[in-house]
Motif scaffolding. Structure first.
Motif, PDB file in Angstrom:
ATOM      1  N   GLU A  30     -19.726 -13.486  17.018  1.00  0.00           N
ATOM      2  CA  GLU A  30     -19.739 -13.425  18.488  1.00  0.00           C
ATOM      3  C   GLU A  30     -18.540 -12.577  18.933  1.00  0.00           C
ATOM      4  O   GLU A  30     -17.520 -13.120  19.359  1.00  0.00           O
ATOM      5  CB  GLU A  30     -19.659 -14.830  19.084  1.00  0.00           C
ATOM      6  CG  GLU A  30     -20.841 -15.722  18.719  1.00  0.00           C
ATOM      7  CD  GLU A  30     -20.713 -17.124  19.308  1.00  0.00           C
ATOM      8  OE1 GLU A  30     -19.937 -17.306  20.279  1.00  0.00           O
ATOM      9  OE2 GLU A  30     -21.394 -18.024  18.791  1.00  0.00           O
ATOM     10  N   GLY A  32     -17.760 -10.925  21.513  1.00  0.00           N
ATOM     11  CA  GLY A  32     -17.287 -11.025  22.890  1.00  0.00           C
ATOM     12  C   GLY A  32     -16.618 -12.357  23.216  1.00  0.00           C
ATOM     13  O   GLY A  32     -16.072 -12.539  24.302  1.00  0.00           O
ATOM     14  N   HIS A  33     -16.625 -13.284  22.291  1.00  0.00           N
ATOM     15  CA  HIS A  33     -16.053 -14.622  22.523  1.00  0.00           C
ATOM     16  C   HIS A  33     -14.530 -14.540  22.508  1.00  0.00           C
ATOM     17  O   HIS A  33     -13.939 -13.836  21.695  1.00  0.00           O
ATOM     18  CB  HIS A  33     -16.553 -15.570  21.424  1.00  0.00           C
ATOM     19  CG  HIS A  33     -16.337 -17.009  21.744  1.00  0.00           C
ATOM     20  ND1 HIS A  33     -15.114 -17.629  21.618  1.00  0.00           N
ATOM     21  CD2 HIS A  33     -17.200 -17.966  22.193  1.00  0.00           C
ATOM     22  CE1 HIS A  33     -15.220 -18.893  21.959  1.00  0.00           C
ATOM     23  NE2 HIS A  33     -16.483 -19.123  22.310  1.00  0.00           N
ATOM     24  N   PRO A  34     -13.855 -15.265  23.429  1.00  0.00           N
ATOM     25  CA  PRO A  34     -12.385 -15.182  23.471  1.00  0.00           C
ATOM     26  C   PRO A  34     -11.699 -15.736  22.216  1.00  0.00           C
ATOM     27  O   PRO A  34     -10.556 -15.374  21.934  1.00  0.00           O
ATOM     28  CB  PRO A  34     -12.002 -16.009  24.704  1.00  0.00           C
ATOM     29  CG  PRO A  34     -13.220 -16.711  25.143  1.00  0.00           C
ATOM     30  CD  PRO A  34     -14.397 -16.060  24.516  1.00  0.00           C
ATOM     31  N   ASP A  35     -12.365 -16.567  21.442  1.00  0.00           N
ATOM     32  CA  ASP A  35     -11.751 -17.135  20.232  1.00  0.00           C
ATOM     33  C   ASP A  35     -12.134 -16.361  18.971  1.00  0.00           C
ATOM     34  O   ASP A  35     -11.820 -16.802  17.859  1.00  0.00           O
ATOM     35  CB  ASP A  35     -12.169 -18.600  20.069  1.00  0.00           C
ATOM     36  CG  ASP A  35     -11.578 -19.494  21.141  1.00  0.00           C
ATOM     37  OD1 ASP A  35     -10.463 -19.192  21.610  1.00  0.00           O
ATOM     38  OD2 ASP A  35     -12.222 -20.497  21.499  1.00  0.00           O
ATOM     39  N   ASP A  37     -12.131 -13.830  15.896  1.00  0.00           N
ATOM     40  CA  ASP A  37     -11.040 -13.239  15.115  1.00  0.00           C
ATOM     41  C   ASP A  37     -11.170 -11.711  15.149  1.00  0.00           C
ATOM     42  O   ASP A  37     -11.984 -11.157  15.882  1.00  0.00           O
ATOM     43  CB  ASP A  37     -11.053 -13.782  13.681  1.00  0.00           C
ATOM     44  CG  ASP A  37     -12.332 -13.465  12.920  1.00  0.00           C
ATOM     45  OD1 ASP A  37     -13.155 -12.682  13.422  1.00  0.00           O
ATOM     46  OD2 ASP A  37     -12.499 -14.014  11.814  1.00  0.00           O
ATOM     47  N   VAL A  42     -16.376 -16.279  15.159  1.00  0.00           N
ATOM     48  CA  VAL A  42     -15.817 -17.497  15.752  1.00  0.00           C
ATOM     49  C   VAL A  42     -16.087 -18.635  14.782  1.00  0.00           C
ATOM     50  O   VAL A  42     -17.195 -18.786  14.275  1.00  0.00           O
ATOM     51  CB  VAL A  42     -16.469 -17.805  17.127  1.00  0.00           C
ATOM     52  CG1 VAL A  42     -15.888 -19.071  17.729  1.00  0.00           C
ATOM     53  CG2 VAL A  42     -16.297 -16.635  18.073  1.00  0.00           C
TER      54      VAL A  42
END
Length: 85
Positions: A30, A32-35, A37, A42
């Motif tokens: 993912e 675009g996910h803020p978490d 790596d 994620v």
């Protein structure tokens, strides 16, 4: 009298030990996910909802059985006191 008798043996629940779960995390791509790596993955906990539900049902059933045993013991003690008086 009966309440004080059962309260004498009541104890607090205490944590004795913590153990890290060796199960590796589930990685999902993912970007675009803020978490995420550096590679865009994620890490999510490896939780099996079906297994957790079965564990929950077992714990609830054990609690019900213990509660029933305590109630039966209280009733027997009350009956014994009634016979003696």
């Amino acid at each position: 009298m009966l309440a004080s008798l059962t309260d004498m043996h009541a104890e607090d629940v205490r944590v004795v030990n913590l153990v890290a779960d060796p199960t590796p995390a589930v990685k999902r791509f993912e970007p675009g996910h803020p978490d995420a790596d550096g590679q865009g993955y994620v890490s999510y906990p490896a939780i099996n909802p079906a297994e957790e539900m079965v564990n929950l049902m077992g714990a609830a059933r054990a609690y019900q059985m213990n509660s029933s045993a305590v109630t039966s013991t209280k009733n027997m003690i009350q009956s014994a006191i009634a016979i003696l008086t």
